[in-house]
Design a protein around this motif. Structure first.
Motif, mmCIF file in Angstrom:
data_model
loop_
_atom_site.group_PDB
_atom_site.id
_atom_site.type_symbol
_atom_site.label_atom_id
_atom_site.label_comp_id
_atom_site.label_asym_id
_atom_site.label_seq_id
_atom_site.Cartn_x
_atom_site.Cartn_y
_atom_site.Cartn_z
ATOM 1 N N ILE A 176 0.859 -1.190 0.000
ATOM 2 C CA ILE A 176 0.000 0.000 0.000
ATOM 3 C C ILE A 176 0.888 1.230 0.000
ATOM 4 O O ILE A 176 1.853 1.320 0.760
ATOM 5 C CB ILE A 176 -0.913 0.027 1.251
ATOM 6 C CG1 ILE A 176 -1.808 -1.224 1.295
ATOM 7 C CG2 ILE A 176 -1.730 1.308 1.287
ATOM 8 C CD1 ILE A 176 -2.852 -1.297 0.210
ATOM 9 N N ARG A 177 0.572 2.211 -0.854
ATOM 10 C CA ARG A 177 1.330 3.472 -0.903
ATOM 11 C C ARG A 177 0.391 4.645 -0.656
ATOM 12 O O ARG A 177 -0.763 4.623 -1.125
ATOM 13 C CB ARG A 177 2.002 3.639 -2.280
ATOM 14 C CG ARG A 177 3.208 2.743 -2.510
ATOM 15 C CD ARG A 177 2.840 1.352 -2.996
ATOM 16 N NE ARG A 177 2.166 1.328 -4.289
ATOM 17 C CZ ARG A 177 2.814 1.207 -5.447
ATOM 18 N NH1 ARG A 177 4.123 1.067 -5.466
ATOM 19 N NH2 ARG A 177 2.147 1.194 -6.585
ATOM 20 N N PRO A 178 0.824 5.672 0.097
ATOM 21 C CA PRO A 178 -0.051 6.816 0.419
ATOM 22 C C PRO A 178 -0.209 7.785 -0.746
ATOM 23 O O PRO A 178 0.253 8.923 -0.723
ATOM 24 C CB PRO A 178 0.661 7.469 1.599
ATOM 25 C CG PRO A 178 2.102 7.143 1.390
ATOM 26 C CD PRO A 178 2.129 5.781 0.767
ATOM 27 N N PHE A 185 -2.101 3.762 -5.310
ATOM 28 C CA PHE A 185 -2.340 3.436 -3.901
ATOM 29 C C PHE A 185 -2.055 1.955 -3.631
ATOM 30 O O PHE A 185 -1.459 1.593 -2.621
ATOM 31 C CB PHE A 185 -3.788 3.767 -3.549
ATOM 32 C CG PHE A 185 -4.130 3.641 -2.091
ATOM 33 C CD1 PHE A 185 -3.942 4.714 -1.218
ATOM 34 C CD2 PHE A 185 -4.664 2.467 -1.584
ATOM 35 C CE1 PHE A 185 -4.261 4.594 0.126
ATOM 36 C CE2 PHE A 185 -4.986 2.347 -0.248
ATOM 37 C CZ PHE A 185 -4.779 3.419 0.613
ATOM 38 N N ALA A 222 -5.078 10.510 1.972
ATOM 39 C CA ALA A 222 -4.328 9.336 1.503
ATOM 40 C C ALA A 222 -3.441 8.711 2.586
ATOM 41 O O ALA A 222 -3.441 7.479 2.739
ATOM 42 C CB ALA A 222 -3.505 9.694 0.269
ATOM 43 N N ALA A 226 -3.958 4.939 3.894
ATOM 44 C CA ALA A 226 -2.872 3.974 3.668
ATOM 45 C C ALA A 226 -2.637 3.158 4.933
ATOM 46 O O ALA A 226 -2.478 1.927 4.877
ATOM 47 C CB ALA A 226 -1.601 4.693 3.252
ATOM 48 N N ASN A 227 -2.639 3.807 6.088
ATOM 49 C CA ASN A 227 -2.475 3.073 7.340
ATOM 50 C C ASN A 227 -3.630 2.112 7.582
ATOM 51 O O ASN A 227 -3.437 0.971 8.013
ATOM 52 C CB ASN A 227 -2.363 4.057 8.512
ATOM 53 C CG ASN A 227 -1.026 4.740 8.582
ATOM 54 O OD1 ASN A 227 -0.010 4.180 8.151
ATOM 55 N ND2 ASN A 227 -0.988 5.944 9.124
ATOM 56 N N ARG A 230 -3.302 -0.877 5.248
ATOM 57 C CA ARG A 230 -2.245 -1.788 5.708
ATOM 58 C C ARG A 230 -2.746 -2.666 6.850
ATOM 59 O O ARG A 230 -2.428 -3.856 6.913
ATOM 60 C CB ARG A 230 -1.019 -0.986 6.133
ATOM 61 C CG ARG A 230 -0.260 -0.370 4.963
ATOM 62 C CD ARG A 230 0.789 0.604 5.432
ATOM 63 N NE ARG A 230 1.485 1.205 4.299
ATOM 64 C CZ ARG A 230 1.899 2.470 4.261
ATOM 65 N NH1 ARG A 230 1.671 3.278 5.313
ATOM 66 N NH2 ARG A 230 2.518 2.942 3.201
#
Length: 286
Positions: A176-178, A185, A222, A226-227, A230
């Motif tokens: 996962i990317r912010p 994403f 975002a 993202a957190n 995850r």
């Protein structure tokens, strides 16, 4: 009688009194020998120890975590405090299990009943509320269509051995990317079915099946999402790993008409209390 350890995670200041009281009460009902309270937000450090001293559990310990890996990193810290003991069953709960929803007597009774058997005589077992999707998905090469929700769940020692005594898997973080771009994403190697599931859960607020705090993805939210995404992957990976290894996943959801009716009544009362608390907080601010 099975030995029980309880790991309770605390992050939200506004839930602190209620979440500590709920965790302490459940640990007592489970006849837990040890309660590990993990402070996952250092702002809570002065307030939490006096509250936890009221817990009616033989041994209470406080640990500190920096919120890396969010609740799963904190669960890992608590687990490591218990691994050297003779505990059979490990209960894990964060501070939303009794505040974001109604942890009814139906759930509690099913959970307590399921952890009576010592793990030395049991197969690998995991206990909690089971959710599922119609389409199976793969995470880290492990495939499943169902999972235990991890705001509260239990594992016996043999299930933990399957997981390598781990509840936090940092290697999943890079999936996962912010980014506010939906295509960026999710990492390209992430299974399509789980990408679609997370997208619909987090980013479609118009859907009646979305998360209560869902929003359309943008630059501002975002990092927060993202957190959250995850954590969703961590949750799903635990169950996928256990299921692939043949562990039993035991559901604590209501299973008959009487239990479903009881659960509905408790949920209605919970909502009334929650609305009253929110109104009191609102009045206190103005």
């Amino acid at each position: 009688m099975a030995g029980v350890g309880f790991v309770s995670i605390h992050y939200y200041r506004e839930y602190l009194h209620r979440s500590v009281a709920a965790a302490s009460a459940l640990a007592h009902k489970a006849s837990a020998q040890q309660l590990i309270v993990v402070i996952n937000n250092q702002e809570l450090t002065p307030a939490l120890p006096p509250l936890i001293r009221k817990a009616d559990v033989p041994h209470v310990d406080v640990a500190h975590h920096d919120n890396s890996g969010m609740e799963f990193g904190a669960y890992q810290i608590g687990l490591e405090r218990l691994l050297s003991t003779d505990i059979d069953w490990f209960i894990f709960a964060n501070d939303t299990f009794s505040t974001h929803g109604c942890f009814s007597a139906v759930y509690r009774d099913h959970l307590l009943s399921a952890i009576k058997e010592p793990s030395s005589t049991a197969s690998p077992r995991a206990v909690g509320k089971i959710e599922s999707t119609a389409m199976s998905f793969s995470i880290g090469g492990k495939r499943t269509h169902r999972w235990l929700t991890t705001n509260i769940f239990c594992l016996n020692r043999r299930a933990l051995e399957i997981l390598g005594n781990r509840l936090y898997f940092p290697e999943l973080e890079n999936l996962i990317r912010p980014s506010s771009d939906n295509k960026e994403f999710f990492a390209p190697q992430l299974d399509h079915a789980i990408r679609e599931h997370i997208h619909d859960w987090l980013f479609r607020p118009e859907s009646p099946y979305a998360w209560y705090a869902a929003e359309h993805l943008n630059d501002e939210n975002a990092p927060k999402f993202a957190n959250k995404a995850r954590s969703i992957l961590q949750e799903k990976y635990i169950s996928a790993t256990l299921e692939e290894a043949g562990a039993s996943l035991i559901d604590i959801n209501a299973s008959n008409l009487h239990e479903k009716a009881q659960k509905r009544v408790e949920e209605a009362l919970f909502k009334l209390r929650a609305d009253r608390i929110r109104n009191d907080l609102h009045r206190a601010q103005y």
